[in-house]
Design an enzyme around this catalytic site. Sequence first.
Site, PDB file in Angstrom:
ATOM      1  NE  ARG A   1      -2.766   0.500   3.463  1.00 17.64           N
ATOM      2  CZ  ARG A   1      -2.171   1.135   4.478  1.00 17.64           C
ATOM      3  NH1 ARG A   1      -1.782   2.390   4.351  1.00 17.64           N
ATOM      4  NH2 ARG A   1      -1.948   0.521   5.626  1.00 17.64           N
TER       5      ARG A   1
ATOM      6  CE1 TYR B   1     -18.793   7.927 -15.223  1.00 22.02           C
ATOM      7  CE2 TYR B   1     -17.397   8.068 -13.283  1.00 22.02           C
ATOM      8  CZ  TYR B   1     -18.268   7.357 -14.086  1.00 22.02           C
ATOM      9  OH  TYR B   1     -18.609   6.079 -13.747  1.00 22.02           O
TER      10      TYR B   1
ATOM     11  CG  ASP C   1     -10.995  13.237 -15.773  1.00 22.58           C
ATOM     12  OD1 ASP C   1     -10.347  12.618 -16.647  1.00 22.58           O
ATOM     13  OD2 ASP C   1     -11.902  12.702 -15.104  1.00 22.58           O
TER      14      ASP C   1
ATOM     15  CE  LYS D   1     -13.957   4.735 -18.416  1.00 23.29           C
ATOM     16  NZ  LYS D   1     -13.715   5.046 -17.041  1.00 23.29           N
TER      17      LYS D   1
END
Length: 409
Positions: free
Chosen positions: A60, A113, A185, A210
């Site tokens: 992590r 979005y 973005d 994407k």
Amino acid sequence: MKKNRKTAIETDCIHAGQEPDKLFGGVSVPIYQSSTFAFENSAQGAARFNGTDLGYKYTRLGNPTTAALEEAVAKLENGEKALATASGMAAISTLFMTFLGQGIHVVSTDSVYGPTRTVLEREFSRFGTESTFVDTSDLNAIKKAIKPNTKMVYIETPGNPTLSICDIAGAAKIAHAAGAILVVDNTFCSPVLQKPLDLGADIVLHSMTKFLNGHGDVVAGIIVMRDHALYTQTKNVLVQMGGTMDPHQAWLVLRGLKTLPMRMKTAQDNSIRLAAELIKHPEVAWVKYPGLPSHPQYDLARKQMKGPGAMISFELKGGIDAGRILMDSVSLCTLAVSLGGVETLIQHPASMTHASMGAASRKLAGISDGLVRLSVGCEDFEDIKTDIFEALEKITSQSPALKQAVQAV
Ligand code: LCS
């Protein structure tokens, strides 16, 4: 590859951060599928935690496979450092968690979005963050929305799904004059078509689900900064809150990334041809695509983006009833959300990706009920066109009433 040699993006997608493995010389970055890393002794363990030894400790907090992907994407975006995240939404909410909070205001694109907007309006509002959504294709609208407590301007350009385009350099000037950071973005473009950091943005992010990965088999995100202080601040939040990436996920994205420029080119070439055909079709009311001169920010798109991309929004004269027939009739194109993959996808934002933001906000953001969104893939152009045009033929043949409505328009 020599570190200081300037190389093209086609080369960087294949080599940046992806040196042959030091242990056995594997040309593909190994997947370090390990949650934790052994220390040689307690002194080394302590040194890793106090930062005097930069070796790995716990996945992590950092992992070699994930680090390779971060190095690659930082280079593609001309950034200083990157942070890979479990999803695009993990990238977005980590940035909000880092820079927003009680009494802080953010200005954002009205057609972001759907969940990006919902997260601000429903979740961050619970912690005292104020948000204003405006049409960021109009720089004056951004300027007017700025308040004394605005600390972030967050834009999506082109916006999902309206494909509205914001002038990044202009937005950066407005944000900086107000003492705020500009976050972009860049999911719809990928660094192949647009590099927001070069235009003045402070932070760029992607849903790597994407174009960057491009194969419809991973959910992933990334944040790229050009400033080390912003990176450290964000990293501290990301590793504590836990939205980090898994090494296997990182490896899949690294593999997808190698063909990004080729995929982008094929999908974009298909889109340019398809948009030109769609706009001439008698069933089609309008087409929004940055490569068409009818796009309201066509000149800005040509200046700011290297190409118009592979996303097309359009509406049929028969509205959403006709759109539904189209979506239910295609057979090569897949009826599914997501975008930016090798396969062509079709979806209906008002009932799918942007359903959560509600009808009133959709109307204000220009997301009409009849808008259908296409993510054009890398299949053969004629095959894609035949599939869509055959489905368009079904609209009039399936519904005589609809046919009358279309003829009346
Ligand atoms: N940013 C943009 C511009 C997006 O389109 C998406 C997802 C996200 C962020 C969030 O990324 P994720 O967490 O899903 O990796 N967009 C989707 C869409 O248009 N259809 O399905 C997902």
